[in-house]
Design a protein around this motif. Structure first.
Motif, PDB file in Angstrom:
ATOM      1  N   LEU A 105     -12.720   3.713  -3.985  1.00  0.00           N
ATOM      2  CA  LEU A 105     -12.202   2.369  -4.223  1.00  0.00           C
ATOM      3  C   LEU A 105     -10.734   2.437  -4.617  1.00  0.00           C
ATOM      4  N   LEU A 106     -10.394   3.398  -5.473  1.00  0.00           N
ATOM      5  CA  LEU A 106      -9.004   3.572  -5.890  1.00  0.00           C
ATOM      6  C   LEU A 106      -8.112   3.880  -4.689  1.00  0.00           C
ATOM      7  N   ASN A 107      -8.547   4.787  -3.836  1.00  0.00           N
ATOM      8  CA  ASN A 107      -7.749   5.142  -2.660  1.00  0.00           C
ATOM      9  C   ASN A 107      -7.591   3.959  -1.715  1.00  0.00           C
ATOM     10  N   ALA A 108      -8.659   3.170  -1.541  1.00  0.00           N
ATOM     11  CA  ALA A 108      -8.589   1.993  -0.667  1.00  0.00           C
ATOM     12  C   ALA A 108      -7.616   0.957  -1.227  1.00  0.00           C
ATOM     13  N   LEU A 109      -7.653   0.762  -2.535  1.00  0.00           N
ATOM     14  CA  LEU A 109      -6.716  -0.173  -3.168  1.00  0.00           C
ATOM     15  C   LEU A 109      -5.277   0.298  -3.010  1.00  0.00           C
ATOM     16  N   ASN A 110      -5.045   1.585  -3.213  1.00  0.00           N
ATOM     17  CA  ASN A 110      -3.688   2.117  -3.081  1.00  0.00           C
ATOM     18  C   ASN A 110      -3.167   1.975  -1.659  1.00  0.00           C
ATOM     19  N   GLU A 111      -4.025   2.231  -0.682  1.00  0.00           N
ATOM     20  CA  GLU A 111      -3.620   2.079   0.711  1.00  0.00           C
ATOM     21  C   GLU A 111      -3.306   0.614   1.022  1.00  0.00           C
ATOM     22  N   TRP A 112      -4.114  -0.280   0.488  1.00  0.00           N
ATOM     23  CA  TRP A 112      -3.867  -1.723   0.670  1.00  0.00           C
ATOM     24  C   TRP A 112      -2.542  -2.126   0.034  1.00  0.00           C
ATOM     25  N   ILE A 113      -2.262  -1.613  -1.154  1.00  0.00           N
ATOM     26  CA  ILE A 113      -1.010  -1.932  -1.836  1.00  0.00           C
ATOM     27  C   ILE A 113       0.188  -1.466  -1.010  1.00  0.00           C
ATOM     28  N   ARG A 114       0.104  -0.264  -0.449  1.00  0.00           N
ATOM     29  CA  ARG A 114       1.203   0.236   0.384  1.00  0.00           C
ATOM     30  C   ARG A 114       1.470  -0.696   1.569  1.00  0.00           C
ATOM     31  N   LYS A 115       0.393  -1.123   2.212  1.00  0.00           N
ATOM     32  CA  LYS A 115       0.549  -1.998   3.376  1.00  0.00           C
ATOM     33  C   LYS A 115       1.112  -3.353   2.972  1.00  0.00           C
ATOM     34  N   LYS A 116       0.625  -3.893   1.871  1.00  0.00           N
ATOM     35  CA  LYS A 116       1.060  -5.223   1.447  1.00  0.00           C
ATOM     36  C   LYS A 116       2.488  -5.212   0.905  1.00  0.00           C
ATOM     37  N   ARG A 117       2.933  -4.081   0.398  1.00  0.00           N
ATOM     38  CA  ARG A 117       4.344  -3.979   0.007  1.00  0.00           C
ATOM     39  C   ARG A 117       5.231  -4.168   1.224  1.00  0.00           C
ATOM     40  N   LYS A 118       4.851  -3.538   2.326  1.00  0.00           N
ATOM     41  CA  LYS A 118       5.655  -3.611   3.547  1.00  0.00           C
ATOM     42  C   LYS A 118       5.662  -5.018   4.133  1.00  0.00           C
TER      43      LYS A 118
END
Length: 504
Positions: free
Chosen positions: A263-276
């Motif tokens: 879950l942590l990794n999925a959230l971090n990946e989502w955050i990276r995408k949403k930053r862009k």
């Protein structure tokens, strides 16, 4: 020899690490590990959440994190986590945290899956939970009241009258919730400035927004707040000053249980995408930079921050819901689902009004439809449906799902789903994972071509989602407006006359 092997292994690890962005935790968890033992009382990681189809957010009901505005859930934490939930294919539910000091305990106990409430990342908290990549940074600031005659002062005089250095906090009484990052900061400041700050425990359950209000009204003199939140809340009062920082910039992040690495990794990946994509920045600006919207939600009549009304039609819902034995908030949740509270809403099929009834159902022409007539005719149709299902589904809570699905897609398709449940050995009187499963799959030839499916093909996904969304919205209303389901039960002797309708 053993020492040489150890040095070689260490060198390999560091060479491998050089290929990753260490600052964003790309390394395997065993290399970046941590701080403390697994403190969580439950295990529910990404795979389990997807299988369950639901993700629970832990947050406060306040003017920035989560609130209801004209029947619709909003807030920075809500919108961001809702976007994440949709990205992994699950529905979002919200558990409102009444006392923010309990948020990490609620996370570990499984009450929720993600904690999000403008949470500051601190070393002490890292021993309890795992934090995501930072969403943004903010400083802690001192919230203080301006002098009574502040309008007559120039800036130099005002600065002289106020606390402008943390050293000046010595011997001052500052209120903070015990266990909060503000309390930690005050303890550290008390050591740093060489003079004791009198830290007063705030009453249990009192929010930062309430403490800021207490400063404005003179109940207390000082408290601390995150600068982004203080900037919004101080806009509701003209006598507050928030210009004195008491910390360096600090990271704000979401938190998950320390046994949920996927879950942590999925959230971090989502955050990276949403930053862009700028989604995070735009959502932040909406709730922390738009002062006009902040003022609106503070004073709007149908906002949970400023009042106890969900919609302009609450009184009508309270009048007619007893005919169904429903909590009025459940009826309001269905009205929102049907029309978003627009009394002029019209569908492609000709359904009209708040409850989207057809003229053939309500016997009312659209030109003559009023909000009350729409709700009355919708409730009458629901009563007809409920009278049918009460014979075979005795549990009232289960029957609500049958009623809602029948209202949306027609009772015949729900009858088909129930008959299929009987054929395949499932419980025909239970909704989730039983009758709901077959309604969801009634668009598949295997099921709609079955001889017992008399009503044929159905886009069951829409009705299935309809039920989930109405019940989820109802739960959100209960979380914020109270969970007293019988508060509007019809008094003895009182009756409400509505016409009998046969179809939606």
């Amino acid at each position: 020899m053993v020492w040489k092997k150890y040095k070689i292994l260490t060198a390999i690890v560091f060479i491998a690490a050089s290929f990753f962005e260490v600052r964003e935790c790309y390394l395997p968890k065993w290399l970046t590990a941590r701080r403390g033992s697994d403190t969580a009382l439950v295990h529910r990681d990404l795979e389990q959440l997807k299988k369950k189809g639901n993700l629970v957010l832990l947050t406060e009901n306040n003017s920035t994190a989560y609130f209801i505005y004209r029947g619709n859930p909003m807030g920075y934490e809500y919108e961001t986590i809702d976007s994440f939930a949709r990205s992994i294919g699950v529905q979002l539910s919200v558990a409102v945290v009444k006392n923010i000091d309990n948020i990490f305990g609620m996370l570990d106990s499984g009450t929720g899956d993600i904690a999000a409430d403008n949470l500051t990342v601190t070393n002490s908290r890292r021993h309890k939970v795992d934090f995501t990549l930072p969403l943004f940074t903010t400083r802690q600031v001192l919230v203080q009241r301006k002098p009574d005659n502040w309008q007559k002062m120039n800036q130099q005089q005002l600065d002289k009258a106020l606390v402008r250095s943390t050293i000046q906090l010595a011997d001052k009484k500052v209120y903070a919730r015990k266990g909060s990052s503000f309390y930690e900061r005050l303890q550290a400041l008390s050591d740093e400035i060489g003079g004791k700050i009198e830290i007063i425990d705030a009453p249990p359950g009192e929010s930062t927004e309430e403490l800021i209000g207490d400063v404005a009204t003179g109940k207390i003199d000082y408290t601390l707040a995150d600068e982004n939140c203080a900037g919004i809340v101080s806009g509701y009062y003209d006598n507050l000053d928030i210009k004195t920082p008491v910390s360096f910039p600090q990271k704000i992040a979401f938190a998950v249980r320390n046994n949920s690495p996927d879950l942590l990794n999925a959230l971090n990946e989502w955050i990276r995408k949403k930053r862009k994509s700028k989604f995070l920045q735009l959502t932040y600006d909406k709730y922390y930079s738009d002062k006009k919207f902040a003022s609106l939600r503070q004073s709007a009549p149908y906002c949970s921050i400023s009042g106890d009304r969900i919609s302009p039609y609450d009184d009508l819902a309270k009048k007619y819901s007893p005919l169904l034995g429903w909590d009025w908030k459940l009826l309001v949740a269905q009205i929102y689902q049907e029309s978003q509270f627009d009394p002029r809403a019209r569908s492609w099929s000709g359904a009209y009004g708040l409850m989207q009834t057809l003229p053939s159902t309500s016997n009312i022409d659209s030109a003559d439809m009023t909000p009350e007539k729409s709700i009355a005719s919708g409730v009458e149709y629901l009563k007809t449906i409920d009278d049918y299902w009460v014979k075979s589904v005795s549990d009232e809570k289960e029957r609500i799902a049958f009623d809602l699905a029948s209202y949306d897609v027609g009772i015949g398709h729900v009858i088909d789903a129930r008959n299929l449940a009987v054929k395949y050995g499932l419980d025909p009187a239970k909704w989730d994972n039983n009758v709901a499963y077959f309604l969801l799959n009634e668009s598949k030839p295997k099921y709609y071509n079955d001889a017992i499916a008399q009503y044929g093909y159905c886009r069951g996904q829409e009705a299935y989602q309809y039920v989930r969304e109405v019940l989820n919205r109802y739960q959100m209303y209960c979380n914020i407006y109270g969970n007293n389901g019988n508060e509007n039960a019809k008094p003895d002797g009182e009756s409400t006359s509505i016409k009998n309708n046969k179809a939606r």
